[in-house]
Design a protein around this motif. Structure first.
Motif, PDB file in Angstrom:
ATOM      1  N   VAL A  48      49.797  37.353  38.905  1.00 42.72           N
ATOM      2  CA  VAL A  48      48.625  38.228  38.812  1.00 42.72           C
ATOM      3  C   VAL A  48      47.724  37.924  40.010  1.00 42.72           C
ATOM      4  O   VAL A  48      47.481  36.758  40.340  1.00 42.72           O
ATOM      5  N   GLN A  49      47.226  38.960  40.644  1.00 38.34           N
ATOM      6  CA  GLN A  49      46.350  38.771  41.805  1.00 38.34           C
ATOM      7  C   GLN A  49      44.927  38.394  41.393  1.00 38.34           C
ATOM      8  O   GLN A  49      44.383  39.013  40.483  1.00 38.34           O
ATOM      9  N   PRO A  50      44.340  37.442  42.106  1.00 36.12           N
ATOM     10  CA  PRO A  50      42.932  37.130  41.854  1.00 36.12           C
ATOM     11  C   PRO A  50      42.023  38.022  42.686  1.00 36.12           C
ATOM     12  O   PRO A  50      41.446  37.586  43.668  1.00 36.12           O
ATOM     13  N   ALA A 109      54.360  44.144  54.185  1.00 38.43           N
ATOM     14  CA  ALA A 109      55.436  43.200  53.871  1.00 38.43           C
ATOM     15  C   ALA A 109      55.299  42.589  52.478  1.00 38.43           C
ATOM     16  O   ALA A 109      56.174  41.854  52.021  1.00 38.43           O
ATOM     17  N   TYR A 110      54.211  42.899  51.803  1.00 37.46           N
ATOM     18  CA  TYR A 110      53.878  42.350  50.485  1.00 37.46           C
ATOM     19  C   TYR A 110      55.061  42.303  49.504  1.00 37.46           C
ATOM     20  O   TYR A 110      55.291  41.280  48.847  1.00 37.46           O
ATOM     21  N   PRO A 111      55.856  43.373  49.376  1.00 37.37           N
ATOM     22  CA  PRO A 111      56.960  43.294  48.398  1.00 37.37           C
ATOM     23  C   PRO A 111      57.998  42.218  48.739  1.00 37.37           C
ATOM     24  O   PRO A 111      58.685  41.721  47.847  1.00 37.37           O
ATOM     25  N   ALA A 146      60.123  36.904  47.138  1.00 38.13           N
ATOM     26  CA  ALA A 146      60.232  35.457  47.368  1.00 38.13           C
ATOM     27  C   ALA A 146      59.611  34.673  46.206  1.00 38.13           C
ATOM     28  O   ALA A 146      60.157  33.656  45.771  1.00 38.13           O
ATOM     29  N   ASP A 147      58.474  35.160  45.692  1.00 43.37           N
ATOM     30  CA  ASP A 147      57.819  34.493  44.556  1.00 43.37           C
ATOM     31  C   ASP A 147      58.819  34.286  43.417  1.00 43.37           C
ATOM     32  O   ASP A 147      58.880  33.225  42.795  1.00 43.37           O
ATOM     33  N   ILE A 148      59.560  35.342  43.144  1.00 42.87           N
ATOM     34  CA  ILE A 148      60.479  35.343  42.008  1.00 42.87           C
ATOM     35  C   ILE A 148      61.724  34.518  42.319  1.00 42.87           C
ATOM     36  O   ILE A 148      62.143  33.650  41.548  1.00 42.87           O
ATOM     37  N   VAL A 187      56.260  42.633  33.743  1.00 43.45           N
ATOM     38  CA  VAL A 187      55.249  43.328  34.552  1.00 43.45           C
ATOM     39  C   VAL A 187      54.881  44.649  33.888  1.00 43.45           C
ATOM     40  O   VAL A 187      55.585  45.123  32.985  1.00 43.45           O
ATOM     41  N   GLY A 188      53.809  45.253  34.355  1.00 40.26           N
ATOM     42  CA  GLY A 188      53.470  46.615  33.971  1.00 40.26           C
ATOM     43  C   GLY A 188      54.332  47.596  34.752  1.00 40.26           C
ATOM     44  O   GLY A 188      54.981  47.234  35.735  1.00 40.26           O
ATOM     45  N   GLU A 189      54.323  48.825  34.281  1.00 40.98           N
ATOM     46  CA  GLU A 189      55.122  49.900  34.868  1.00 40.98           C
ATOM     47  C   GLU A 189      54.935  50.027  36.393  1.00 40.98           C
ATOM     48  O   GLU A 189      55.875  50.295  37.132  1.00 40.98           O
ATOM     49  N   ASP A 190      53.709  49.791  36.865  1.00 38.28           N
ATOM     50  CA  ASP A 190      53.429  50.021  38.296  1.00 38.28           C
ATOM     51  C   ASP A 190      54.177  49.067  39.228  1.00 38.28           C
ATOM     52  O   ASP A 190      54.229  49.309  40.429  1.00 38.28           O
ATOM     53  N   GLN A 191      54.760  48.006  38.691  1.00 41.29           N
ATOM     54  CA  GLN A 191      55.482  47.059  39.548  1.00 41.29           C
ATOM     55  C   GLN A 191      56.990  47.301  39.577  1.00 41.29           C
ATOM     56  O   GLN A 191      57.737  46.557  40.212  1.00 41.29           O
ATOM     57  N   ARG A 251      51.599  51.037  30.813  1.00 38.20           N
ATOM     58  CA  ARG A 251      50.785  51.736  31.813  1.00 38.20           C
ATOM     59  C   ARG A 251      49.502  52.202  31.141  1.00 38.20           C
ATOM     60  O   ARG A 251      49.423  53.322  30.615  1.00 38.20           O
ATOM     61  N   VAL A 252      48.501  51.339  31.136  1.00 42.28           N
ATOM     62  CA  VAL A 252      47.207  51.678  30.542  1.00 42.28           C
ATOM     63  C   VAL A 252      46.463  52.566  31.536  1.00 42.28           C
ATOM     64  O   VAL A 252      46.395  52.261  32.724  1.00 42.28           O
ATOM     65  N   MET A 253      45.931  53.676  31.043  1.00 41.76           N
ATOM     66  CA  MET A 253      45.291  54.640  31.926  1.00 41.76           C
ATOM     67  C   MET A 253      43.768  54.484  31.928  1.00 41.76           C
ATOM     68  O   MET A 253      43.190  53.855  31.030  1.00 41.76           O
TER      69      MET A 253
HETATM   70  P1  TYM Z   1      48.434  42.973  39.751  1.00 45.64           P
HETATM   71  O1  TYM Z   1      47.654  41.743  40.046  1.00 45.64           O
HETATM   72  O2  TYM Z   1      47.974  44.257  40.346  1.00 45.64           O
HETATM   73  O3  TYM Z   1      48.544  43.177  38.196  1.00 45.64           O
HETATM   74  C1  TYM Z   1      48.940  42.114  37.342  1.00 45.64           C
HETATM   75  C2  TYM Z   1      49.834  42.652  36.240  1.00 45.64           C
HETATM   76  O4  TYM Z   1      49.129  43.651  35.490  1.00 45.64           O
HETATM   77  C3  TYM Z   1      49.905  44.829  35.394  1.00 45.64           C
HETATM   78  N1  TYM Z   1      49.021  45.997  35.365  1.00 45.64           N
HETATM   79  C4  TYM Z   1      49.036  46.937  34.410  1.00 45.64           C
HETATM   80  N2  TYM Z   1      49.797  47.076  33.293  1.00 45.64           N
HETATM   81  C5  TYM Z   1      49.547  48.141  32.509  1.00 45.64           C
HETATM   82  N3  TYM Z   1      48.589  49.077  32.779  1.00 45.64           N
HETATM   83  C6  TYM Z   1      47.817  48.982  33.885  1.00 45.64           C
HETATM   84  N4  TYM Z   1      46.875  49.891  34.137  1.00 45.64           N
HETATM   85  C7  TYM Z   1      48.020  47.867  34.763  1.00 45.64           C
HETATM   86  N5  TYM Z   1      47.439  47.460  35.913  1.00 45.64           N
HETATM   87  C8  TYM Z   1      48.061  46.317  36.263  1.00 45.64           C
HETATM   88  C9  TYM Z   1      50.781  44.819  36.635  1.00 45.64           C
HETATM   89  O5  TYM Z   1      51.926  45.627  36.472  1.00 45.64           O
HETATM   90  C10 TYM Z   1      51.105  43.350  36.774  1.00 45.64           C
HETATM   91  O6  TYM Z   1      52.201  43.020  35.937  1.00 45.64           O
HETATM   92  N6  TYM Z   1      52.367  42.546  42.825  1.00 45.64           N
HETATM   93  C11 TYM Z   1      51.794  42.113  41.556  1.00 45.64           C
HETATM   94  C12 TYM Z   1      51.623  40.610  41.462  1.00 45.64           C
HETATM   95  C13 TYM Z   1      52.828  39.823  41.816  1.00 45.64           C
HETATM   96  C14 TYM Z   1      53.974  39.633  41.008  1.00 45.64           C
HETATM   97  C15 TYM Z   1      54.821  38.783  41.757  1.00 45.64           C
HETATM   98  C16 TYM Z   1      54.356  40.108  39.767  1.00 45.64           C
HETATM   99  C17 TYM Z   1      53.002  39.109  42.953  1.00 45.64           C
HETATM  100  N7  TYM Z   1      54.204  38.483  42.920  1.00 45.64           N
HETATM  101  C18 TYM Z   1      56.089  38.393  41.266  1.00 45.64           C
HETATM  102  C19 TYM Z   1      55.615  39.716  39.276  1.00 45.64           C
HETATM  103  C20 TYM Z   1      56.444  38.873  40.025  1.00 45.64           C
HETATM  104  C21 TYM Z   1      50.433  42.748  41.394  1.00 45.64           C
HETATM  105  O7  TYM Z   1      49.790  43.135  42.347  1.00 45.64           O
HETATM  106  O8  TYM Z   1      49.976  42.745  40.120  1.00 45.64           O
END
Ligand code: TYM
Length: 344
Positions: free
Chosen positions: A8-10, A129-131, A136-138, A148-152, A197-199
């Motif tokens: 999760v991003q801070p 290059a973020y993805p 690499a994280d994984i 993860v949420g749908e957006d990932q 996917r919470v809207m």
């Molecule tokens: P991030 O920090 O934007 O969000 C963290 C997690 O929350 C989920 N999420 C949601 N789920 C449902 N509805 C929403 N509206 C919603 N908004 C955010 C995201 O899907 C995520 O699971 N790239 C990632 C962080 C990351 C990561 C990873 C995740 C970095 N390295 C390795 C998994 C594995 C991100 O920006 O999440």
């Protein structure tokens, strides 16, 4: 061995989407897997400094996400909790993946297009290059499952493509070094539950997000009871009563969203929630939703406040977690170096 990794991003406040789409799922997986949960501070700096708020804000947000993990029920005694920048192997493997992934693959990433906006020339190279860093994280832990949420989802598909290409590009060397046919597992996304996917509360066609200018679009984990109730009361809806069955939610994004949130918070299915509230007016349903939200979120907010007063404890959790993470990532990275032919 099956291993869970997620991050999760801070950046800014955590909201209900992060909580329901990710953090509650992290909690649920603890009984069945060895889990690694990471505060991905290196991802946070991919956007403009004005977006992530600068050094003090980053430090504070890193502790805050850690506190949210613990307050929500992640057990740092049984699983690994740390911040990404403390484990250098993430960046090391990300460089290798920068050389495995193709420009064309990254050009397809919709989140880059959204975040970079119209002025793509001004986006950081890191945002593009973020993805690769996420892969690499994984894979530096050879994790097999990623909640993860749908957006990932698209980023996870990319991580699988990278793992696959590495495995084929270096197949002979992998066999020589590790005796295996595949060095990296293809990580499986876990996108589960009624709230993947919470809207936005203001617009049922837009994702709830940290970057929405309107605070009324989201519920923050740290909102107080009055604020939560007010945001739900003001949430956009349509004039019809709730349907009795899930099909009836299909053309009604705002209704579908609120029912999904209720279901996730109550740990029930949407069908079950509609069996109870079908035919009810939104005024009734919103009151029930506000009560439920406050009941579930208030204890987390208060535990987060308590932890905020004890940064020494948070920092010690992250330091210990980072040590445990390095113990796994170090040997994997040494294997990667041998596979590629880097002398060490
Ligand atoms: P991030 O920090 O934007 O969000 C963290 C997690 O929350 C989920 N999420 C949601 N789920 C449902 N509805 C929403 N509206 C919603 N908004 C955010 C995201 O899907 C995520 O699971 N790239 C990632 C962080 C990351 C990561 C990873 C995740 C970095 N390295 C390795 C998994 C594995 C991100 O920006 O999440």
């Amino acid at each position: 061995p099956q291993r869970v990794f997620s991050g999760v991003q801070p950046t800014g406040n955590l909201h209900l989407g992060n909580y329901l789409g990710a953090i509650t799922r992290f909690v649920a997986l603890q009984d069945d897997y060895d889990c690694i949960y990471c505060v991905v501070d290196m991802h946070a700096i991919t956007q403009a400094v004005s977006v992530w708020g600068g050094p003090e804000e980053l430090t504070k947000s890193t502790r805050e996400v850690t506190a949210a993990f613990i307050a929500s029920g992640i057990d740092p005694e049984k699983h690994i909790v740390f911040n990404q920048s403390q484990v250098a192997e993430h960046a090391e493997l990300a460089w290798v993946f920068n050389c495995v992934a193709r420009m064309g693959w990254l050009n397809r990433m919709t989140q880059f297009k959204e975040k970079a906006g119209k002025h793509r020339e001004n986006a950081s190279v890191g945002l593009f290059a973020y993805p690769n860093l996420m892969a690499a994280d994984i894979l530096v832990y050879r994790a097999t499952h990623v909640p993860v949420g749908e957006d990932q989802k698209q980023h996870l598909e990319l991580a699988r493509d990278i793992a696959q290409k590495f495995n084929t590009d270096f197949a002979d060397s992998i066999r020589r070094v590790s005796g295996e046919d595949e060095f990296f597992p293809l990580p499986e996304p876990l996108i589960q539950g009624p709230a993947t996917r919470v809207m936005s509360l203001r617009d049922g066609t837009k994702k709830m997000s940290k970057s929405d200018p309107s605070d009324y679009s989201r519920i923050n984990l740290t909102d107080d009871a009055d604020t939560i109730a007010q945001k739900i009361r003001k949430a956009k809806t349509d004039p019809e009563p709730l349907p009795g069955e899930e099909d009836g939610l299909e053309p009604r994004p705002e209704a579908a969203n609120l029912v999904g949130i209720y279901a996730a918070l109550a740990d029930r299915s949407k069908a079950d929630v509609l069996a109870e509230f079908g035919g009810a007016q939104f005024s009734t349903f919103k009151t029930a939703l506000a009560d439920l939200s406050v009941a579930k979120l208030a204890p987390i907010a208060s535990e987060m406040r308590r932890l905020r007063d004890d940064p020494g404890y948070i920092d010690s959790v992250l330091e210990r977690g980072a040590g445990q993470a390095r113990d796994i990532a170090g040997p994997v990275m040494r294997n990667v170096k041998d596979i590629i032919g880097f002398l060490r």
